[in-house]
Design a protein around this motif. Structure first.
Motif, PDB file in Angstrom:
ATOM      1  N   PHE A 311       0.816  -1.207   0.000  1.00 63.82           N
ATOM      2  CA  PHE A 311       0.000   0.000   0.000  1.00 63.82           C
ATOM      3  C   PHE A 311       0.855   1.263   0.000  1.00 63.82           C
ATOM      4  O   PHE A 311       0.499   2.267  -0.637  1.00 63.82           O
ATOM      5  CB  PHE A 311      -0.926  -0.008   1.218  1.00 63.82           C
ATOM      6  N   THR A 312       2.001   1.240   0.696  1.00 65.54           N
ATOM      7  CA  THR A 312       2.860   2.419   0.817  1.00 65.54           C
ATOM      8  C   THR A 312       3.945   2.459  -0.262  1.00 65.54           C
ATOM      9  O   THR A 312       4.909   3.209  -0.145  1.00 65.54           O
ATOM     10  CB  THR A 312       3.513   2.469   2.213  1.00 65.54           C
ATOM     11  N   LYS A 313       3.808   1.634  -1.298  1.00 67.04           N
ATOM     12  CA  LYS A 313       4.683   1.656  -2.488  1.00 67.04           C
ATOM     13  C   LYS A 313       6.106   1.179  -2.214  1.00 67.04           C
ATOM     14  O   LYS A 313       7.028   1.498  -2.961  1.00 67.04           O
ATOM     15  CB  LYS A 313       4.725   3.069  -3.103  1.00 67.04           C
ATOM     16  N   ARG A 314       6.295   0.387  -1.177  1.00 66.73           N
ATOM     17  CA  ARG A 314       7.640  -0.089  -0.847  1.00 66.73           C
ATOM     18  C   ARG A 314       8.014  -1.388  -1.536  1.00 66.73           C
ATOM     19  O   ARG A 314       9.191  -1.724  -1.623  1.00 66.73           O
ATOM     20  CB  ARG A 314       7.763  -0.309   0.673  1.00 66.73           C
ATOM     21  N   VAL A 315       7.025  -2.140  -2.034  1.00 60.96           N
ATOM     22  CA  VAL A 315       7.323  -3.468  -2.572  1.00 60.96           C
ATOM     23  C   VAL A 315       7.900  -3.358  -3.985  1.00 60.96           C
ATOM     24  O   VAL A 315       7.267  -2.825  -4.885  1.00 60.96           O
ATOM     25  CB  VAL A 315       6.072  -4.365  -2.586  1.00 60.96           C
ATOM     26  N   GLU A 316       9.078  -3.905  -4.129  1.00 65.11           N
ATOM     27  CA  GLU A 316       9.750  -3.940  -5.436  1.00 65.11           C
ATOM     28  C   GLU A 316       9.382  -5.204  -6.205  1.00 65.11           C
ATOM     29  O   GLU A 316       9.068  -5.155  -7.405  1.00 65.11           O
ATOM     30  CB  GLU A 316      11.265  -3.879  -5.226  1.00 65.11           C
ATOM     31  N   THR A 329      -8.904  -7.632   6.738  1.00 67.48           N
ATOM     32  CA  THR A 329      -9.149  -6.221   6.449  1.00 67.48           C
ATOM     33  C   THR A 329      -7.852  -5.442   6.605  1.00 67.48           C
ATOM     34  O   THR A 329      -6.939  -5.859   7.340  1.00 67.48           O
ATOM     35  CB  THR A 329     -10.210  -5.623   7.382  1.00 67.48           C
ATOM     36  N   PHE A 330      -7.778  -4.307   5.925  1.00 63.42           N
ATOM     37  CA  PHE A 330      -6.625  -3.415   6.044  1.00 63.42           C
ATOM     38  C   PHE A 330      -7.142  -2.010   6.261  1.00 63.42           C
ATOM     39  O   PHE A 330      -7.988  -1.521   5.512  1.00 63.42           O
ATOM     40  CB  PHE A 330      -5.760  -3.471   4.792  1.00 63.42           C
ATOM     41  N   ASN A 331      -6.633  -1.357   7.313  1.00 63.60           N
ATOM     42  CA  ASN A 331      -7.011   0.012   7.632  1.00 63.60           C
ATOM     43  C   ASN A 331      -5.968   0.952   7.022  1.00 63.60           C
ATOM     44  O   ASN A 331      -4.813   0.969   7.451  1.00 63.60           O
ATOM     45  CB  ASN A 331      -7.072   0.208   9.145  1.00 63.60           C
ATOM     46  N   SER A 332      -6.372   1.713   6.005  1.00 65.99           N
ATOM     47  CA  SER A 332      -5.419   2.550   5.284  1.00 65.99           C
ATOM     48  C   SER A 332      -4.920   3.746   6.114  1.00 65.99           C
ATOM     49  O   SER A 332      -3.918   4.374   5.750  1.00 65.99           O
ATOM     50  CB  SER A 332      -6.052   3.059   3.984  1.00 65.99           C
ATOM     51  N   LYS A 333      -5.611   4.051   7.209  1.00 67.29           N
ATOM     52  CA  LYS A 333      -5.161   5.159   8.068  1.00 67.29           C
ATOM     53  C   LYS A 333      -4.146   4.691   9.101  1.00 67.29           C
ATOM     54  O   LYS A 333      -3.091   5.300   9.280  1.00 67.29           O
ATOM     55  CB  LYS A 333      -6.370   5.803   8.755  1.00 67.29           C
ATOM     56  N   SER A 334      -4.454   3.593   9.762  1.00 66.55           N
ATOM     57  CA  SER A 334      -3.518   3.070  10.764  1.00 66.55           C
ATOM     58  C   SER A 334      -2.481   2.139  10.159  1.00 66.55           C
ATOM     59  O   SER A 334      -1.495   1.793  10.816  1.00 66.55           O
ATOM     60  CB  SER A 334      -4.288   2.310  11.849  1.00 66.55           C
ATOM     61  N   ASP A 349      -9.402 -10.431   0.072  1.00 63.82           N
ATOM     62  CA  ASP A 349      -8.212 -11.273   0.014  1.00 63.82           C
ATOM     63  C   ASP A 349      -6.997 -10.359   0.137  1.00 63.82           C
ATOM     64  O   ASP A 349      -6.693  -9.566  -0.759  1.00 63.82           O
ATOM     65  CB  ASP A 349      -8.190 -12.041  -1.309  1.00 63.82           C
ATOM     66  N   LEU A 350      -6.281 -10.450   1.242  1.00 65.28           N
ATOM     67  CA  LEU A 350      -5.149  -9.559   1.481  1.00 65.28           C
ATOM     68  C   LEU A 350      -4.003  -9.826   0.517  1.00 65.28           C
ATOM     69  O   LEU A 350      -3.206  -8.920   0.229  1.00 65.28           O
ATOM     70  CB  LEU A 350      -4.680  -9.685   2.932  1.00 65.28           C
ATOM     71  N   LEU A 351      -3.904 -11.045   0.013  1.00 69.71           N
ATOM     72  CA  LEU A 351      -2.906 -11.329  -1.014  1.00 69.71           C
ATOM     73  C   LEU A 351      -3.238 -10.566  -2.288  1.00 69.71           C
ATOM     74  O   LEU A 351      -2.350 -10.013  -2.960  1.00 69.71           O
ATOM     75  CB  LEU A 351      -2.844 -12.830  -1.308  1.00 69.71           C
ATOM     76  N   ASP A 352      -4.504 -10.549  -2.634  1.00 67.25           N
ATOM     77  CA  ASP A 352      -4.983  -9.798  -3.786  1.00 67.25           C
ATOM     78  C   ASP A 352      -4.674  -8.313  -3.598  1.00 67.25           C
ATOM     79  O   ASP A 352      -4.175  -7.635  -4.505  1.00 67.25           O
ATOM     80  CB  ASP A 352      -6.488 -10.023  -3.939  1.00 67.25           C
ATOM     81  N   PHE A 353      -4.956  -7.795  -2.418  1.00 64.03           N
ATOM     82  CA  PHE A 353      -4.720  -6.388  -2.102  1.00 64.03           C
ATOM     83  C   PHE A 353      -3.242  -6.037  -2.268  1.00 64.03           C
ATOM     84  O   PHE A 353      -2.892  -5.031  -2.911  1.00 64.03           O
ATOM     85  CB  PHE A 353      -5.181  -6.111  -0.669  1.00 64.03           C
ATOM     86  N   ALA A 354      -2.361  -6.858  -1.691  1.00 66.21           N
ATOM     87  CA  ALA A 354      -0.926  -6.582  -1.765  1.00 66.21           C
ATOM     88  C   ALA A 354      -0.417  -6.666  -3.205  1.00 66.21           C
ATOM     89  O   ALA A 354       0.385  -5.835  -3.643  1.00 66.21           O
ATOM     90  CB  ALA A 354      -0.157  -7.561  -0.882  1.00 66.21           C
ATOM     91  N   ALA A 355      -0.893  -7.666  -3.939  1.00 64.80           N
ATOM     92  CA  ALA A 355      -0.435  -7.856  -5.310  1.00 64.80           C
ATOM     93  C   ALA A 355      -0.853  -6.704  -6.206  1.00 64.80           C
ATOM     94  O   ALA A 355      -0.054  -6.191  -7.006  1.00 64.80           O
ATOM     95  CB  ALA A 355      -0.966  -9.179  -5.864  1.00 64.80           C
TER      96      ALA A 355
END
Length: 385
Positions: A311-316, A329-334, A349-355
């Motif tokens: 989410f924070t653009k760190r994944v290469e 769930t993922f809280n975009s503020k915290s 699906d948090l894997l989907d979210f991260a990908a």
């Protein structure tokens, strides 16, 4: 075969509603098996109806969601023109369907976002590639995958050297250009035989290839897919001189591609891009192995850390299991994740979210079966910093 690009993925993930339905299924393109497409689709729609009801929707709302989805069930013409897989997305206000060169597993997902992880191989390993086949008389662009290939309409791009340079054909081996400058009341001839030795000829061919390259770069501007060239050997270096597409494959298919069927071009093209796909993956995997054992904190197998970093653009680079889901769930503020053993209302699906966030932030995705994942974990990431 429909075209799906990163901008389409962005559109899908930006659609957030109370209910988003995603349906995936493999499809047959020919033969008696085509009849199975409709049967399989009916079963998936029935499964989707059950999930929508379990999600708490009222019967009328379920019908509103499914009415346009059901319209495909009895459309026999539609089912005769399929690719390898079908992906369909439906919410209250949107409806998208894609016939794609991917062999999907059957899957229905109801969430507050569309489930797009099965689409990610299109953008990396075993995903799509392009093949540009050119001779003096014909220019063709193909879009393919591991499973199939189809020709792409080159709208606005000359279809042949003759069309672009206005050649008159004298015979099978020699062509004469009537548009060259006059000298003393006559025109100079440019002859095209088995090679390219005339300076003027090379200049004109280069100019034509620059037109092709400009059109291709416009068409492929959001793509990182490999591009394979197919043509006679003396034309290949001229095209490479014109090329500005960053993902051109070094090796090429030699010979006159007009003599080759799309199936043969697909087979030869896939053989050339396979090492490209796997070389990149192997390098990324080796780098992950080195970093995960170091003190750099530039690699992780922890779902929460990977989701936050995506989410924070760190994944290469991200290795992600394409045959399992991690609900939560993922809280975009915290920037905190909550993982659940099974899907609950409001989960994704948090894997989907991260990908997806890795992909849209210019990271690289390597979708793999869980059994082939690093340390057999659902996700493994290399961080930029």
């Amino acid at each position: 075969m429909d075209t799906l690009r990163i901008k389409d993925i962005k559109t899908l993930i930006e659609k957030t509603n109370d209910v988003c339905l995603s349906i995936y299924m493999p499809t047959f393109k020919a033969g008696k098996e085509v009849e199975q497409n409709q049967i399989r689709y009916k079963n998936l729609v029935r499964r989707a109806e059950e999930q929508l009801r379990e999600h708490g929707l009222r019967p009328d709302d379920v019908e509103d969601i499914l009415n346009p989805v059901r319209a495909f069930v009895d459309d026999s013409i539609y089912w005769k023109f399929q690719s390898t897989g079908l992906a369909l997305f439906r919410s209250k206000n949107d409806f998208y369907s894609y016939r794609l060169p991917l062999e999907f597993d059957e899957l229905t997902v109801v969430s507050d976002r569309y489930h797009v992880k099965p689409l990610l191989p299109l953008f990396n390993n075993e995903g799509e590639f392009y093949l540009l086949a050119f001779s003096k008389g014909k220019i063709r662009l193909f879009r393919g995958s591991k499973f199939d290939v189809s020709e792409v309409d080159l709208a606005g791009i000359p279809k042949s050297l003759q069309e672009a340079l206005k050649f008159d054909v004298y015979n099978k081996e020699l062509q004469f250009q009537t548009g060259t400058p006059r000298h003393g009341g006559r025109r100079d001839a440019i002859f095209f035989g088995g090679g390219s030795n005339q300076p003027n000829e090379k200049k004109e061919i280069l100019r034509f290839f620059q037109q092709i390259d400009k059109g291709l770069n416009e068409y492929l501007k959001d793509s990182q897919a490999p591009l394979v060239l197919a043509g006679v050997d003396y034309l290949i270096p001229i095209y490479k001189e014109a090329n500005k597409y960053a993902h051109l494959v070094d090796s090429h298919i030699s010979g006159n591609p007009d003599d080759l069927s799309p199936q043969t071009l697909h087979e030869k093209g896939w053989a050339l891009v396979t090492p490209v796909f796997y070389e990149e993956q192997a390098k990324a995997l080796e780098r992950f192995k080195q970093l995960i054992g170091s003190k750099s904190n530039l690699a992780s197998i922890e779902i929460s850390a990977i989701v936050e970093s995506g989410f924070t653009k760190r994944v290469e680079s991200l290795f992600v299991a394409n045959d399992v889901q991690i609900w939560g769930t993922f809280n975009s503020k915290s920037l905190q994740s909550e993982i659940h053993e099974s899907q609950q209302e409001g989960d994704e699906d948090l894997l989907d979210f991260a990908a997806v966030h890795t992909l849209i932030n210019a990271g690289t995705i390597y979708p793999l079966p869980l059994k082939k994942m690093p340390r057999q974990r659902p996700a493994a990431a290399i961080f930029r910093y």
